[in-house]
Scaffold this motif. Structure first.
Motif, mmCIF file in Angstrom:
data_model
loop_
_atom_site.group_PDB
_atom_site.id
_atom_site.type_symbol
_atom_site.label_atom_id
_atom_site.label_comp_id
_atom_site.label_asym_id
_atom_site.label_seq_id
_atom_site.Cartn_x
_atom_site.Cartn_y
_atom_site.Cartn_z
ATOM 1 N N THR A 188 -17.085 -67.560 -48.414
ATOM 2 C CA THR A 188 -18.482 -67.203 -48.157
ATOM 3 C C THR A 188 -19.403 -68.046 -49.023
ATOM 4 O O THR A 188 -19.235 -68.104 -50.249
ATOM 5 N N ILE A 222 -18.314 -68.245 -43.839
ATOM 6 C CA ILE A 222 -19.496 -67.386 -43.715
ATOM 7 C C ILE A 222 -20.609 -67.975 -44.577
ATOM 8 O O ILE A 222 -20.367 -68.401 -45.712
ATOM 9 N N MET A 277 -24.462 -66.877 -45.909
ATOM 10 C CA MET A 277 -25.501 -65.836 -45.963
ATOM 11 C C MET A 277 -26.653 -66.292 -46.841
ATOM 12 O O MET A 277 -26.471 -67.041 -47.808
ATOM 13 N N LYS A 295 -24.001 -72.826 -36.553
ATOM 14 C CA LYS A 295 -23.092 -71.915 -35.857
ATOM 15 C C LYS A 295 -22.122 -72.678 -34.973
ATOM 16 O O LYS A 295 -20.933 -72.329 -34.873
ATOM 17 N N LYS A 298 -20.061 -68.582 -39.465
ATOM 18 C CA LYS A 298 -20.647 -67.275 -39.181
ATOM 19 C C LYS A 298 -21.875 -67.089 -40.068
ATOM 20 O O LYS A 298 -21.790 -67.173 -41.297
ATOM 21 N N ILE A 341 -25.055 -64.979 -41.635
ATOM 22 C CA ILE A 341 -25.607 -63.659 -41.958
ATOM 23 C C ILE A 341 -26.970 -63.909 -42.608
ATOM 24 O O ILE A 341 -27.060 -64.306 -43.774
ATOM 25 N N SER A 342 -28.041 -63.717 -41.845
ATOM 26 C CA SER A 342 -29.397 -63.987 -42.338
ATOM 27 C C SER A 342 -30.012 -62.730 -42.948
ATOM 28 O O SER A 342 -29.502 -61.614 -42.776
ATOM 29 N N ALA A 356 -30.052 -61.681 -45.899
ATOM 30 C CA ALA A 356 -29.020 -61.013 -46.693
ATOM 31 C C ALA A 356 -29.384 -61.066 -48.168
ATOM 32 O O ALA A 356 -29.475 -62.152 -48.761
ATOM 33 N N LEU A 365 -24.470 -55.792 -49.364
ATOM 34 C CA LEU A 365 -25.863 -56.193 -49.211
ATOM 35 C C LEU A 365 -26.783 -54.987 -49.377
ATOM 36 O O LEU A 365 -26.358 -53.832 -49.238
ATOM 37 N N ARG A 405 -24.850 -53.593 -45.380
ATOM 38 C CA ARG A 405 -23.787 -54.384 -44.774
ATOM 39 C C ARG A 405 -22.755 -54.786 -45.838
ATOM 40 O O ARG A 405 -23.115 -55.073 -46.987
ATOM 41 N N VAL A 416 -19.448 -57.341 -46.654
ATOM 42 C CA VAL A 416 -18.732 -58.560 -46.267
ATOM 43 C C VAL A 416 -17.526 -58.715 -47.178
ATOM 44 O O VAL A 416 -17.660 -58.706 -48.415
#
Length: 661
Positions: free
Chosen positions: A354, A381, A383, A407, A412, A414-415, A417, A433, A437, A439
């Protein structure tokens, strides 16, 4: 009888003198050749008839025998010297069979040529001991003023090749002698320091320059660490640190091979000067009044002129720092060569990674790792707190387009965030988060900005800017008498845009070069508008200049892209992957606009193939992004420098000829 006595009185002194001369010659010859007679007759008056008599004949025989013995001795000596000479040639010729693998064969040829050069004047050796075996220690590289005979590894580093031999990047040995004084001291081993060193040597060819860096590597460029190196097909790229640019040309991340530099021990005695790099050492204290610094091993070095180019250190999230040692072990703060090597290894041995951060570095790493995920089961990922990728820089519509591009690379997203906490549970990192959320991932890359390294400010008494960070410097990049600052750590006054601090490669090149010139007495002000660039792979990239802030009003003008409008094509045209190297010296002179219809304004199409985005402040252009438009930066620089209001930016966009095929 009376006549005989009279004649004898006149001739006797001559006979005695002749006898004395003979005895002196015998004595000298004996001392010279080690054959002095055990007993020399005592001097006495000769009573023999004129002409020398029997004793004089004996002296003549002794002198003759001495000369004959000396001749025999000289003949034997010459014969012996020739024999020893031939034995030495044979021994040197056979030496490669006994050499250590690290010993260059060129040294054998050099020694042979040295021996052969003495062929016309054979000098007897004082002893007949065999030639000592070569030391297994690495051989010092030749200084830069002798480039005619580079070592083999130098040629390999200078010329692109398919070899995987890593460049020499070992730290300076702890026992190495550190020079006690240097005319030019450069603190930091990055781009700004290297640019300054090259500039100093250009203006003062005999200058002695010492670079002190806490990294174990020679000066290198950082952009490839997040760009081209990740797209290399070479499995040993982490060892060679060689990469192919978008145009296919291969090069090393190091600015110069090891042969460009001289060792720190040789710097003080170098007749023609040179650049030395002291690796693995950190400057911890500066005595500005005494013109000296102290290293972390308490060694002191005095200087005449000093440059601070300490760069910066990556920021981290406080929630990660507070999370404990286990979380920190699984977090990468990406900045140096070792970070690239570590992340490359990690990404090949885990299932999920991530990236926290949506700026330049985070987006580049996301695209690079996303491309790798196509060939493996790696989950990537990204974010960030913004709505879209590079949301702080690009206008919203272009940020959204870039997000879709990332993308498509297999990332992946994750905005919006905001990280609340990070914990390690069941051999996984759990990122919670603020909106609830959760992760789960195996590794984190924190890419949330850079903190300028100003550790020396306190001991040196230098001013740190409270708004932008970094050392405050004047127009000549000078912080104090005999002290200059360049690169990421410099907070300078921009004559057009006000006080700023820039963290990009081009600024490091230009500010380092200017600081080096001013250290040699140029006294030039810093007026350059530095640029920066970012590539999302070989097909999408942009160059920017000035203040590019998405909170400012923007106007974008776009056109349909062609095969020529990619970072790959730009490097093919310029011949270098570090694009600022080819444009920083250029100036725009009366650019001619293309006679094309007025292009469309932003928002009228979703295919942003190529274009120009203007950033405005009080109706004046203060920043420009060239989206997939390359080699036009001098024009953008001139527009910002002029600082004029423009009634129709569509007309200004024509200056960039974006509608040319």
């Amino acid at each position: 009888m009376l006549k005989c006595r009279t004649a004898w009185k006149k001739l006797a002194p001559l006979a005695r003198a002749s006898s004395s001369v003979c005895r002196q010659n015998v004595r000298r010859t004996g001392l010279t050749h080690g054959r002095l007679p055990a007993q020399v007759p005592a001097a006495r008056m000769s009573t023999a008839p004129t002409g020398g008599g029997r004793e004089n004949q004996i002296y003549v025989l002794l002198v003759g025998a001495t000369f004959l013995g000396g001749g025999v001795y000289a003949y034997r000596t010459l014969k012996g010297d020739q024999k020893r000479y031939q034995e030495r040639i044979d021994e040197i010729s056979s030496r490669p069979l006994k050499l250590n693998a690290e010993q260059p064969a060129s040294l054998i040829e050099l020694e042979l040529s040295t021996v052969e050069s003495t062929d016309t004047e054979i000098v007897p050796e004082p002893q007949a001991e065999p030639v000592a075996e070569p030391s297994p220690e690495p051989v010092a590289e030749p200084p830069p003023e002798e480039p005619s005979a580079p070592a083999p590894e130098t040629e390999a580093a200078a010329v692109p090749s398919d070899t995987t031999e890593p460049p020499p990047v070992e730290s300076t040995p702890a026992t190495a002698k550190v020079p006690s004084h240097t005319p030019y001291l450069l603190i930091g081993g990055g781009t700004a320091s290297f640019a300054a060193a090259r500039s100093i040597r250009a203006r003062d060819p005999g200058a002695k320059v010492l670079i002190v860096t806490d990294e174990p590597d020679l000066p290198y460029m950082r952009p490839p660490l997040s760009k081209e190196l990740w797209f290399s097909d070479d499995p040993s790229v982490t060892d060679t640190l060689r990469f192919k640019q978008w145009n296919g040309k291969e090069r090393s991340i190091y600015f110069q091979p090891a042969s460009f530099y001289i060792s720190p021990e040789e710097l003080e005695g170098a007749e023609n000067g040179g650049v030395a790099v002291l690796t693995g050492k950190k400057v911890v204290h500066m005595d500005v009044r005494g013109n000296k610094v102290k290293l972390d091993d308490d060694t002191e070095i005095s200087y005449n002129k000093c440059l601070i180019a300490t760069g910066g250190v990556p920021r981290n999230l406080q929630v990660i720092e507070r999370a404990g040692e286990e979380v920190m072990k699984r977090t990468t703060l990406f900045r140096k060569v070792e970070d690239f090597k570590s992340l490359d290894k990690v990404s090949r041995n885990i299932k999920s990674i991530t990236i926290i951060g949506g700026g330049f570095l985070g987006s580049e790493l996301a695209c690079a790792l996303g491309r790798r995920s196509h060939e493996s089961d790696l989950e990537v990922i990204q974010m960030y707190p913004e709505k879209g990728n590079m949301g702080k820089v690009l206008p919203e519509y272009l940020s959204n387009w870039t997000t879709d591009k990332v993308k498509r690379e297999g990332v992946k997203i994750i905005s919006e965030a905001l990280v609340k906490s990070v914990t390690c549970k069941d051999d996984k990192l759990e990122i919670l988060l603020k909106d609830g959320r959760l992760v789960k991932t195996d590794h984190i890359v924190a890419s949330v900005g850079l903190e300028p390294n100003v550790d020396l400010a306190k001991s040196a008494g230098l001013e740190v800017d409270s708004d932008f960070g970094g050392f405050r410097v004047n127009a000549e990049l000078q912080a104090r008498s005999n002290i200059w600052v360049a690169g990421d750590a410099a907070c300078f006054y921009d004559i057009r845009l006000g006080r700023r601090r820039v963290e990009h490669h081009d600024h490091a090149v230009v500010s380092g070069r200017l600081a080096g010139e001013n250290m040699t007495g140029a006294n030039k002000p810093y007026w350059h508008q530095s640029m920066f660039w970012s590539d999302l792979g070989p097909d999408v990239g942009y160059e920017a200049i000035g203040i590019v802030d998405s909170s400012l009003p923007t106007v974008g003008v776009f056109a349909k892209a062609t095969a020529k409008d990619t970072p790959r094509a730009a490097t093919e045209k310029s011949g270098t992957g570090i694009r600022s190297e080819s444009e920083t010296e250029d100036t725009a002179i009366s650019p001619v606009a293309a006679s094309t219809p007025a292009p469309a304004v932003e928002g009228q199409r979703d295919d942003y193939g190529k274009g120009v985005i203007f950033y405005l402040r009080d109706k004046v252009v203060v920043g420009i992004i060239l989206w997939n438009v390359f080699n036009r930066m001098p024009i953008a620089r001139k527009i910002i420098k002029d600082g004029e209001e423009h009634a129709d930016l569509n007309e200004v966009a024509k200056l960039f000829n974006i509608h040319e095929d």
